[in-house]
Write a protein that holds these residues in place. Sequence first.
Motif, mmCIF file in Angstrom:
data_model
loop_
_atom_site.group_PDB
_atom_site.id
_atom_site.type_symbol
_atom_site.label_atom_id
_atom_site.label_comp_id
_atom_site.label_asym_id
_atom_site.label_seq_id
_atom_site.Cartn_x
_atom_site.Cartn_y
_atom_site.Cartn_z
ATOM 1 N N LEU A 165 34.502 37.629 43.244
ATOM 2 C CA LEU A 165 34.835 37.147 41.908
ATOM 3 C C LEU A 165 36.118 36.325 41.933
ATOM 4 O O LEU A 165 37.050 36.629 42.689
ATOM 5 C CB LEU A 165 35.040 38.329 40.954
ATOM 6 C CG LEU A 165 33.828 39.183 40.606
ATOM 7 C CD1 LEU A 165 34.272 40.352 39.728
ATOM 8 C CD2 LEU A 165 32.762 38.366 39.899
ATOM 9 N N PRO A 166 36.200 35.298 41.086
ATOM 10 C CA PRO A 166 37.484 34.607 40.917
ATOM 11 C C PRO A 166 38.537 35.596 40.426
ATOM 12 O O PRO A 166 38.219 36.550 39.704
ATOM 13 C CB PRO A 166 37.175 33.557 39.845
ATOM 14 C CG PRO A 166 35.694 33.408 39.852
ATOM 15 C CD PRO A 166 35.134 34.732 40.245
ATOM 16 N N ARG A 167 39.753 35.389 40.812
ATOM 17 C CA ARG A 167 40.821 36.325 40.443
ATOM 18 C C ARG A 167 40.879 36.559 38.942
ATOM 19 O O ARG A 167 41.094 37.685 38.483
ATOM 20 C CB ARG A 167 42.170 35.792 40.938
ATOM 21 C CG ARG A 167 42.315 35.773 42.447
ATOM 22 C CD ARG A 167 42.356 37.167 43.029
ATOM 23 N NE ARG A 167 42.450 37.145 44.487
ATOM 24 C CZ ARG A 167 42.398 38.224 45.250
ATOM 25 N NH1 ARG A 167 42.237 39.410 44.691
ATOM 26 N NH2 ARG A 167 42.484 38.122 46.563
ATOM 27 N N ALA A 168 40.686 35.509 38.162
ATOM 28 C CA ALA A 168 40.791 35.651 36.710
ATOM 29 C C ALA A 168 39.732 36.604 36.163
ATOM 30 O O ALA A 168 39.976 37.340 35.203
ATOM 31 C CB ALA A 168 40.668 34.286 36.040
ATOM 32 N N SER A 172 38.479 41.388 33.937
ATOM 33 C CA SER A 172 37.557 41.571 32.818
ATOM 34 C C SER A 172 37.146 43.038 32.704
ATOM 35 O O SER A 172 37.269 43.824 33.651
ATOM 36 C CB SER A 172 36.308 40.709 33.016
ATOM 37 O OG SER A 172 35.553 41.182 34.128
ATOM 38 N N ALA A 173 36.644 43.400 31.532
ATOM 39 C CA ALA A 173 36.195 44.781 31.316
ATOM 40 C C ALA A 173 35.068 45.138 32.276
ATOM 41 O O ALA A 173 35.005 46.258 32.804
ATOM 42 C CB ALA A 173 35.740 44.955 29.872
ATOM 43 N N GLU A 174 34.154 44.199 32.518
ATOM 44 C CA GLU A 174 33.047 44.442 33.444
ATOM 45 C C GLU A 174 33.558 44.770 34.842
ATOM 46 O O GLU A 174 33.104 45.722 35.484
ATOM 47 C CB GLU A 174 32.158 43.204 33.541
ATOM 48 C CG GLU A 174 31.172 42.995 32.435
ATOM 49 C CD GLU A 174 30.275 41.809 32.758
ATOM 50 O OE1 GLU A 174 29.079 42.037 33.029
ATOM 51 O OE2 GLU A 174 30.773 40.675 32.761
ATOM 52 N N ALA A 175 34.489 43.960 35.328
ATOM 53 C CA ALA A 175 35.003 44.149 36.681
ATOM 54 C C ALA A 175 35.773 45.459 36.797
ATOM 55 O O ALA A 175 35.644 46.184 37.789
ATOM 56 C CB ALA A 175 35.887 42.972 37.077
ATOM 57 N N ARG A 176 36.567 45.769 35.789
ATOM 58 C CA ARG A 176 37.322 47.027 35.827
ATOM 59 C C ARG A 176 36.381 48.222 35.828
ATOM 60 O O ARG A 176 36.619 49.223 36.517
ATOM 61 C CB ARG A 176 38.284 47.103 34.640
ATOM 62 C CG ARG A 176 39.422 46.095 34.692
ATOM 63 C CD ARG A 176 40.545 46.494 33.739
ATOM 64 N NE ARG A 176 40.061 46.708 32.380
ATOM 65 C CZ ARG A 176 39.982 45.768 31.453
ATOM 66 N NH1 ARG A 176 40.345 44.520 31.740
ATOM 67 N NH2 ARG A 176 39.551 46.049 30.229
ATOM 68 N N THR A 177 35.297 48.126 35.059
ATOM 69 C CA THR A 177 34.333 49.225 34.993
ATOM 70 C C THR A 177 33.633 49.419 36.332
ATOM 71 O O THR A 177 33.443 50.555 36.791
ATOM 72 C CB THR A 177 33.302 48.950 33.884
ATOM 73 O OG1 THR A 177 33.984 48.856 32.631
ATOM 74 C CG2 THR A 177 32.274 50.059 33.805
ATOM 75 N N LEU A 178 33.245 48.329 36.971
ATOM 76 C CA LEU A 178 32.614 48.427 38.288
ATOM 77 C C LEU A 178 33.593 48.983 39.314
ATOM 78 O O LEU A 178 33.243 49.860 40.112
ATOM 79 C CB LEU A 178 32.113 47.055 38.730
ATOM 80 C CG LEU A 178 31.512 46.983 40.142
ATOM 81 C CD1 LEU A 178 30.336 47.936 40.298
ATOM 82 C CD2 LEU A 178 31.098 45.549 40.473
ATOM 83 N N ARG A 179 34.814 48.487 39.295
ATOM 84 C CA ARG A 179 35.814 48.965 40.252
ATOM 85 C C ARG A 179 36.067 50.460 40.080
ATOM 86 O O ARG A 179 36.179 51.202 41.062
ATOM 87 C CB ARG A 179 37.124 48.185 40.079
ATOM 88 C CG ARG A 179 38.138 48.480 41.178
ATOM 89 C CD ARG A 179 39.434 47.732 40.967
ATOM 90 N NE ARG A 179 40.225 48.332 39.900
ATOM 91 C CZ ARG A 179 41.536 48.133 39.739
ATOM 92 N NH1 ARG A 179 42.198 47.339 40.567
ATOM 93 N NH2 ARG A 179 42.184 48.700 38.745
ATOM 94 N N GLN A 180 36.141 50.910 38.837
ATOM 95 C CA GLN A 180 36.372 52.330 38.582
ATOM 96 C C GLN A 180 35.244 53.178 39.164
ATOM 97 O O GLN A 180 35.490 54.236 39.756
ATOM 98 C CB GLN A 180 36.502 52.571 37.083
ATOM 99 C CG GLN A 180 36.843 54.012 36.721
ATOM 100 C CD GLN A 180 37.036 54.184 35.225
ATOM 101 O OE1 GLN A 180 36.431 53.479 34.417
ATOM 102 N NE2 GLN A 180 37.881 55.120 34.844
ATOM 103 N N ALA A 181 34.000 52.731 38.993
ATOM 104 C CA ALA A 181 32.869 53.476 39.555
ATOM 105 C C ALA A 181 32.945 53.515 41.079
ATOM 106 O O ALA A 181 32.737 54.562 41.702
ATOM 107 C CB ALA A 181 31.555 52.853 39.104
#
Length: 231
Positions: A165-168, A172-181
Motif C-alpha cells: 500500500l502507498p504510505r498515505a 486508513s481505517a481499512e489498513a489499521r483494521t487489517l493490521r490489527q488482525a
Amino acid sequence: METSAEWGARLDAIERGGWVEYLDSHSGLPGPRANLTLLDAVARIADERAIEELIQDGREYPTMCAAAATGRLAGDREAEARLRALAMDERWRVREGVVIGLQILADSSPNATNDIVGRWADDPSLYVQRAAVATICEPRLLHSRSSAAIAVDVCRRATHHLTQLPRARRTSAEARTLRQALGYCWSVAVAADPTPGLAAFHALDPDDPDVAWIVKENLRKKRLSRLLVPS
C-alpha cells in the motif's frame, strides 16, 4: 445464561416478522458486549427471508445477525457475494458477524470456507482481506496441517498486500483494521503447525514498519512466545 439452542427455541416460537424487534431488545446493546449466543442461534436457523428482513431493518445488531446467517449459507456464490458486501460495512460488529458466520460454515463445510478465504485474501478491499484472516485463524478450525497451512498462507498474502500500500493509505481505517488482525492472527496460525509456520513468520520483513509492528504484537502472545523459548 441461555444457550444457543434455547434462544433458537424462543425464536422458533415467534413469527419471523417479529424477529427484528425481539433481536434488538435482547441484543445487549448499547453496552460493552453484544449477545453473541443469540446471534449464534439466529445464524444457525435464519432462512433467506428472515435474513433479508434483518438487513432491511438496518440497525447494527439485526444486521450483524444477518451477516452471520449469510456466512452460514456462503457456500452458495450468490450468498458469498452478499456476504462480501457485508464484510465491507463500516460497523465493526457487522464485519465480525461475517467472520462468525464463516466459522459456523467451516464447522460443517471446511472446504467451502477454505475456498472463500483463499479468494478473499487477495480481495481489493482490505476489510474483506481482514475477514479472511480473522475467519481462518480460529484455533478450533486449525485441526490439521493442511488447515494450518491455509491460515499461514492467508496471513502471508494479506501481510504482503499491506506492505504494497502507498504510505498515505496505510493510515486508513481499512489498513489499521487489517493490521490489527494480523497482529494476533499470525500467532494462531503458527501455533497450529509450528515448524512451517515459524519459517513463514521469520521470513517477514522487519524493515517495513507495519510488519515490524505485526511481528512485535505476535511475539507478545504466549502461544507464539513459548515456541521460541530454547528447549
